[in-house]
Motif scaffolding. Structure first.
Motif, PDB file in Angstrom:
ATOM      1  N   SER A   1      -2.784  -1.735  -5.451  1.00 18.44           N
ATOM      2  CA  SER A   1      -2.165  -2.733  -4.590  1.00 18.44           C
ATOM      3  C   SER A   1      -3.290  -3.532  -3.929  1.00 18.44           C
ATOM      4  CB  SER A   1      -1.340  -2.051  -3.492  1.00 18.44           C
ATOM      5  OG  SER A   1      -0.310  -1.318  -4.086  1.00 18.44           O
TER       6      SER A   1
ATOM      7  N   ASP B   1      -2.391   5.439   1.369  1.00 18.45           N
ATOM      8  CA  ASP B   1      -3.533   4.564   1.078  1.00 18.45           C
ATOM      9  C   ASP B   1      -4.469   4.550   2.285  1.00 18.45           C
ATOM     10  OD1 ASP B   1      -5.239   2.245   0.760  1.00 18.45           O
ATOM     11  OD2 ASP B   1      -3.851   1.605  -0.822  1.00 18.45           O
TER      12      ASP B   1
ATOM     13  N   TYR C   1       0.843  -1.193   0.000  1.00 20.64           N
ATOM     14  CA  TYR C   1       0.000   0.000   0.000  1.00 20.64           C
ATOM     15  C   TYR C   1       0.881   1.246   0.000  1.00 20.64           C
ATOM     16  CZ  TYR C   1      -4.112  -2.815   1.349  1.00 20.64           C
ATOM     17  OH  TYR C   1      -5.131  -3.714   1.391  1.00 20.64           O
ATOM     18  N   ALA C   2       0.454   2.245  -0.759  1.00 19.49           N
ATOM     19  CA  ALA C   2       1.154   3.527  -0.751  1.00 19.49           C
ATOM     20  C   ALA C   2       1.013   4.157   0.638  1.00 19.49           C
ATOM     21  CB  ALA C   2       0.541   4.451  -1.802  1.00 19.49           C
TER      22      ALA C   2
END
Lengths: 364, 851
Positions: free
Chosen positions: B696, B560, B556-557
């Motif tokens: 993702s 996110d 995950y960014a």
């Protein structure tokens, strides 16, 4: 075809000679009988029925005969052609039957392989038992109510008459949502759904609240920190403990078998008064087997708790206890599954091994 | 709580032939759940023996055993061989002439241990000389029982070898163990259990608290009750009885009968002073504390602890006290005890103690409960105070303790007695005598209601007299001092119902007037679950707890929103303290476990709630419960609860179609995951759309977002990112999908209107369109549909070709278009025109060139 030949003496025409015709038929029948395949029969048909076959030639000569002779010759040749045609058709049927039979044999495949190309999946038996239980109550005219799993402390505890000092409100039993003092917990039972329903609508209320609940137990053969419950709530005018017993009896009969009844034993729960423990007659031995593994030989199986909704709970949820009374009960779905289907170890229920769910298929 | 049957018989007229099981059944009937039944599993021959000879025999293992002969009267070898019993004994606390207890071959000891003659240390040992523990008489296993010590010289003098020791020591006594519910604190005593037994059976009951008590006369030990900070407005101590006994021989032995009873109820005999306080507590339910009077200076009193104050308790733990802890202090203000929980070490009765102060007090249950929980210290005393001790029994309990100390410790009681405080009595209840009938659904005559309430100890003020009839027949009921749990009408209904017996309650099925069946959402969820199972996925149920680093492993960014997870204060494991924000978060555990267990080809799914982390952590208010909270408060409670949408996640690894007689295997690929989701749409009558997506934890080139025609995203599906499968230790190329079930539920539910079916023939035509590699087939299909208009019945992509003929970076998509008109057979020209229109639209929107 040649035109009429008036000079021609028909009697002398060799092709129409009875013996020649008979010979042609004999030859044809022999060839047809000898044909051992549809291809051979096709060749025989060409040779003996085709345009250049003796009988076809003979037939053609008939037209050249004087009218007086036509009838007899026609009859002779016609009969001969008919016999040949019949033989061909008969043999055709025989050979086609032989071919069809052979093809079906050749096309045989082995269907005894049990592995499907793409196996069916399965429902989890907890879901199946839960839905079965839901259907039992829906059929009795109840409704299914649900609510959040992360729940407010007030709805999970206070509104159910579990005071702030109740031991179950400690971290030893309840998961608390951070930060400390957030007023949120993972619900320890589905009772907050009962409270939400009472807050949201007027009686009569006949609801079943199935769902996931949380307690800080360690996973072992008979305990799991995340499990499933179904709780019932009835609030209406004139509701008595006899109605509670009636609902429970009806439920166990539909889940465990006709004739099974429940037994109530006095107990204590903060949210009900009077309160009772629910025992169910052993559906395996009926109490007749002292070594019964399902009931331990007592004839009774402990199922859960129940009682008349505490008037404090009714008041907190805005229900007038002078006008309405109600009952509630709570039972475990894991326990129902383990008892009804002989599941011996809680690990199998929670670990997600596909072999476990697959045993039960889609209906339980 | 353990109730020895012989003890119970002293308090209630238990029929002579009643067994432990009968007593347990009687207690179960009135609400004391049976936890166990012990004793009664001992059988003879177990006899008194007199040791004749003792020959110590050192063994190779360094131990010394004693080869003994014992006179056991007319038993054992005396009868069979005409000689004394020969027994090997490992204990050393005896000598010839001692009176002991022998179990002979054939005897059975507690726990079902059957004794036989057996060869040991080179001899045949014909039985055993028993220790207290072996006979279930206590913990003592340091040596064998010496009857002269156990029973006293006087009692032992009359014993003869061969006397039955089972009868002598009461070894066959059964003990019933019951579970006491939190509302029945008074049942943590023989007094309470006997009362319940009497209530259940109608047997006569004798109250052991009914004894001559020295009245508080102001001349006893000075006691003050101070409480500057009552908890919830309730003073910490509302009664304190103090008695003094001087000159006690604390070394005196506790009488055998008391030791035995303590052992039977699960307590270890320790010393006379401690044993007496425990015995009285077990009998009357009143926890007592014995202080060494010499260690006290001045008046004893109560107060709340001060910040920073410490006390070392009897268990040798130095405890930091909380200002809410109620303390017992002496005249110098020194803490002596955490009131009602545990005493302090400094004022403990020791072997040097001669003068004892007995405390019998009544403390606020909530204050005690909080101290007990705060210090993680559950004691016999705290357990009772928390659940409510009879405040009226304090003086009798102190008196009994004094009497026992004087009798067995040789002390002298001070003549004065202290009894201060004003205990609260349960409030009287205005009770409608018709309520039990209305509430239970069984007819309880007025007389029965009143007599039951009186039997449980209530004082009933019957204004209406016996002439009272139906209607408003309200009586005033004063609950007894030991029943603080009786607070309202339904509490009394329970008493009436349980005394008659819950088994008398009829079974009446309630009849709701109408039911609406399952809701639309509940039906949709069943369709989803069943549809996935039919596609080969197996349903699992996982715990919704995840690790803090999971979101990193899922790729995950940093921003996110799925990283915003609710955390638990006290998670099961510090390794998984967060609530999942996707079902896939925990479903992947099940996938991995299955693969680890050898299921190479596996597809699993789970339907469950996820928790959306709150952005602002509003505290959920906790109002009182006397009335329904106002709407604003209820709204704040509801709004503080985080959103918990229901999701379904799917995951698979291995082969979708296995190898077999039909041909080779086909591994799961991203399109399977997309197909699962689309099939859910089909099952629900929804036309879902698919777009390429990059999200993702999916492979950026093998991820699709699936949405409703209005653009609302339903979920994502595809192959998991190679880094994710590596980080999660999943098989490479595992596929997965996550769908918001609530979106599907919201999108359905209005009745779908049926399309008219045309019975005119369909016309098929194939087109091959060359597009750039990155043009998704879904877009081409959409363009074809748009271009062809309503005459197009279906579009099917049946082949994708890449190669020289179409050029680098290009692909050829072969579609079968099926046209049908509702009202006529389409002509060849019409079909061609429709096809051309479709192709033209594809060319315009995607740059497609027809091959």
């Amino acid at each position: 075809m040649s035109g009429p030949n008036t000079q021609y003496d028909p009697v002398e025409v060799a092709a129409l000679d009875p013996a020649a015709v008979e010979q042609a038929v004999t030859d044809a029948l022999a060839a047809i009988a000898a044909a051992d395949s549809l291809e051979a029969l096709k060749a025989a048909r060409l040779a003996h029925q085709g345009e250049k076959s003796p009988l076809a030639l003979a037939n053609r000569e008939i037209g050249a005969l004087p009218p007086s002779a036509k009838a007899e010759a026609g009859k002779r040749v016609g009969q001969a052609r008919g016999r040949v045609g019949q033989a061909l058709a008969g043999r055709q049927v025989e050979l086609e039957a032989e071919r069809d039979a052979r093809i079906l044999v050749e096309e045989t495949v082995d269907l005894t392989v049990r592995t499907p190309r793409r196996p069916l999946g399965a429902r989890h038996p907890i879901s199946l038992v839960s839905e079965r239980i839901e259907d039992i109550f829906v059929a009795m005219g109840w409704e299914i109510a649900e609510g959040p799993e992360v729940e407010s402390e007030w709805l999970n505890f206070d509104a159910l008459n579990l005071s702030p000092d109740h031991p179950a409100r400690g971290e030893a039993d309840t998961f608390f949502v951070a930060p400390a003092g957030s007023g949120l917990v993972l619900r320890t039972h589905t009772s907050p759904v009962q409270v939400r329903t009472m807050l949201d609508r007027e009686p009569p209320i006949y609801i079943l609240c199935p769902g996931k609940v949380f307690r800080t137990d360690d996973l072992d053969a008979t305990h799991t920190p995340v499990f499933h419950q179904f709780e019932g709530l009835v609030v209406d005018e004139g509701i008595t403990m006899a109605h509670l017993k009636g609902a429970l009896d009806a439920f166990v009969q539909r889940l465990f078998g006709d004739g099974i009844v429940t037994r109530l034993r006095p107990n204590y729960f903060p949210f009900t008064e009077p309160s009772a423990e629910i025992d169910c007659q052993c559906w395996v031995c009926g109490g007749a087997d002292a070594s019964c593994r399902t009931c331990g030989g007592t004839g009774w199986i402990e199922l859960g708790g129940c009682g008349m909704v505490n008037q404090r709970v009714l008041r907190a949820a805005g229900v007038d206890p002078q006008r309405y009374s109600g009952f509630a009960f709570g039972l475990g779905i894991e326990r129902s599954l383990m008892l009804r289907h002989g599941v011996g170890d809680m690990h199998d229920i929670v670990e997600g091994d596909v072999r476990f769910s697959r045993q039960f298929g889609m209906e339980i | 709580m353990h109730a020895p049957v012989s003890w119970l018989r002293e308090l209630a007229d238990v029929p002579a032939d009643a067994t432990g099981a009968d007593i347990a059944a009687a207690l179960v009937k009135v609400g004391l759940e049976e936890e166990g039944l012990s004793g009664g599993d001992i059988s003879g021959p177990i006899v008194v023996g007199r040791v004749l000879t003792v020959e110590p025999e050192p063994q190779k293992n360094g131990k010394t055993v004693n080869w003994c002969t014992v006179d056991v009267g007319d038993h054992g070898q005396r009868v069979t061989e005409g000689k004394a019993q020969e027994i090997v004994c490992g204990a050393h606390n005896f000598s010839a002439g001692d009176l002991v207890v022998c179990v002979l071959p054939g005897g059975v000891l507690p726990g079902g241990f059957e004794i036989s003659a057996r060869k040991t240390y080179g001899h045949v040992s014909n039985g055993m000389i028993c220790s207290a523990r072996e006979l279930g008489l206590g913990d003592d296993h340091d040596g064998i029982i010496l009857l002269t010590e156990l029973l006293g010289a006087d009692a032992a003098a009359s014993l003869q070898p061969g006397d039955d020791a089972i009868a002598l020591l009461g070894l066959a006594d059964e003990v019933v163990e019951v579970n006491v519910t939190p509302d029945r604190g008074y049942c943590f005593s023989l007094r309470g259990i006997a009362r319940e037994y009497a209530l259940s059976t109608g047997a006569a009951y004798r109250d052991p608290a009914d004894l001559r008590v020295a009245e508080g006369d102001g001349t006893g030990y000075p006691v003050h009750l101070t409480d500057d900070a009552p908890v919830e407005g309730v003073v910490g101590c509302d009664r304190y009885v103090a008695r003094v006994v001087r000159g006690v021989d604390v070394g005196a032995a506790t009488p055998q009968w008391m030791r035995k009873r303590l052992t039977q109820v699960g307590m270890r005999p320790i010393s006379l002073a401690v044993d007496v306080t425990n015995y009285v507590m077990m009998l009357l339910g009143q926890p007592l504390h014995a202080f060494d009077l010499q260690t006290l200076s001045g008046a004893v009193g109560t107060r709340r602890a001060r910040v920073g104050e410490k006390l070392t308790t009897l268990d040798d733990v130095a405890r930091a006290l909380d200002p809410e802890d109620l303390l017992i202090v002496d005249g110098s203000d020194t803490p002596l005890a955490i009131a009602g929980v545990m005493g302090g070490e400094a004022s403990e009765v020791t072997s040097a103690t001669t003068d004892v102060l007995i405390e019998a007090a009544h403390f606020d249950p909530i204050s005690i409960a909080r101290s007990s929980r705060r210090h993680r210290l559950v004691t016999e005393a705290s357990k009772r105070f928390e659940r409510g001790v009879d405040p009226a029994v304090a003086a009798a309990a102190a008196q009994l303790a004094v009497d026992l100390l004087v009798e067995h410790g040789g002390g002298t009681a001070d003549p004065g007695a202290t009894d201060v405080g004003e205990p609260r009595t349960p409030a009287a209840i205005a009770f409608d005598t018709a309520l039990p009938t209305r509430y239970v659904g069984l007819d309880y005559p007025r007389e029965e209601v009143l007599s039951t309430l009186r039997a449980i100890g209530c004082v009933v003020q019957d204004d209406a007299g016996d002439a009272g009839d139906a209607g408003d027949d309200v009586v005033t009921v004063q609950p007894p001092s030991w029943r603080p749990d009786l607070a309202d009408g339904p509490d009394l209904v329970e008493e009436v119902a349980r005394v008659r017996g819950y088994d008398q309650i009829p079974s009446v099925l309630p009849q709701p007037k109408d039911g609406h069946g399952l809701t639309h959402g509940q039906r949709v969820r069943r369709v989803i679950a069943t549809t996935l199972a039919h596609q080969g996925l197996v349903e699992v149920l996982t715990y919704p707890f995840v690790a803090r680093d999971l979101f990193d492993r899922l790729g995950y960014a940093p921003d996110d929103s799925r990283r915003r997870a609710e955390a638990l204060v006290n998670p099961l494991s510090e390794e998984a303290p967060l609530m999942r924000t996707s079902v896939l978060d925990t479903l992947q555990d099940a996938l991995r476990r299955n693969v680890a267990r050898g299921h190479r080809d596996v597809a699993v799914y789970e339907v469950g709630l996820v928790t959306v982390g709150r952005e602002d952590a509003a505290v959920a208010p906790v109002p009182g419960i006397e009335v329904r909270p106002d709407d604003a408060t209820l709204d704040r409670i509801r709004e503080a609860v985080p959103a918990q949408p229901r999701h379904v996640a799917m995951a698979a690894a291995g082969d979708a179609s296995v190898a077999g007689p039909w041909g080779p295997a086909r591994p799961y690929d991203a399109s399977d995951a997309v197909a699962w989701v689309l099939t859910l749409g089909t099952a629900l009558g929804l036309d879902l759309e698919v777009q390429a997506a990059d999200r993702s934890p999916w492979h950026p080139g093998r991820c699709a977002s699936i949405s409703l025609p209005d653009g609302t995203v339903v979920g994502h599906a595809g192959e998991l990112h190679p880094k994710v499968t590596a980080a999660l230790d999943l098989p490479a190329r595992s596929v997965a999908a996550e769908v918001d079930v609530d979106v599907l539920i919201a999108a359905t539910g209005t009745p779908r209107q049926a399309d008219e079916l045309s019975t005119y023939p369909a016309a098929h035509t194939d087109v091959a369109l060359v597009v750039d590699e990155q043009v998704p087939a879904g877009r081409v299909e959409a363009a074809l549909r748009a271009g062809a208009g309503e005459g197009l019945e279906s579009v099917h992509l049946f082949d994708v070709y890449r190669g020289e003929q179409v050029g680098d970076g290009r692909k050829s998509l072969a579609y079968r278009l099926t046209f049908r008109a509702p009202d006529r057979t389409l002509t060849t020209d019409e079909v061609s025109a429709l096809r051309d229109a479709a192709v033209a639209a594809a060319a315009e929107q995607t740059g497609a060139v027809q091959r």
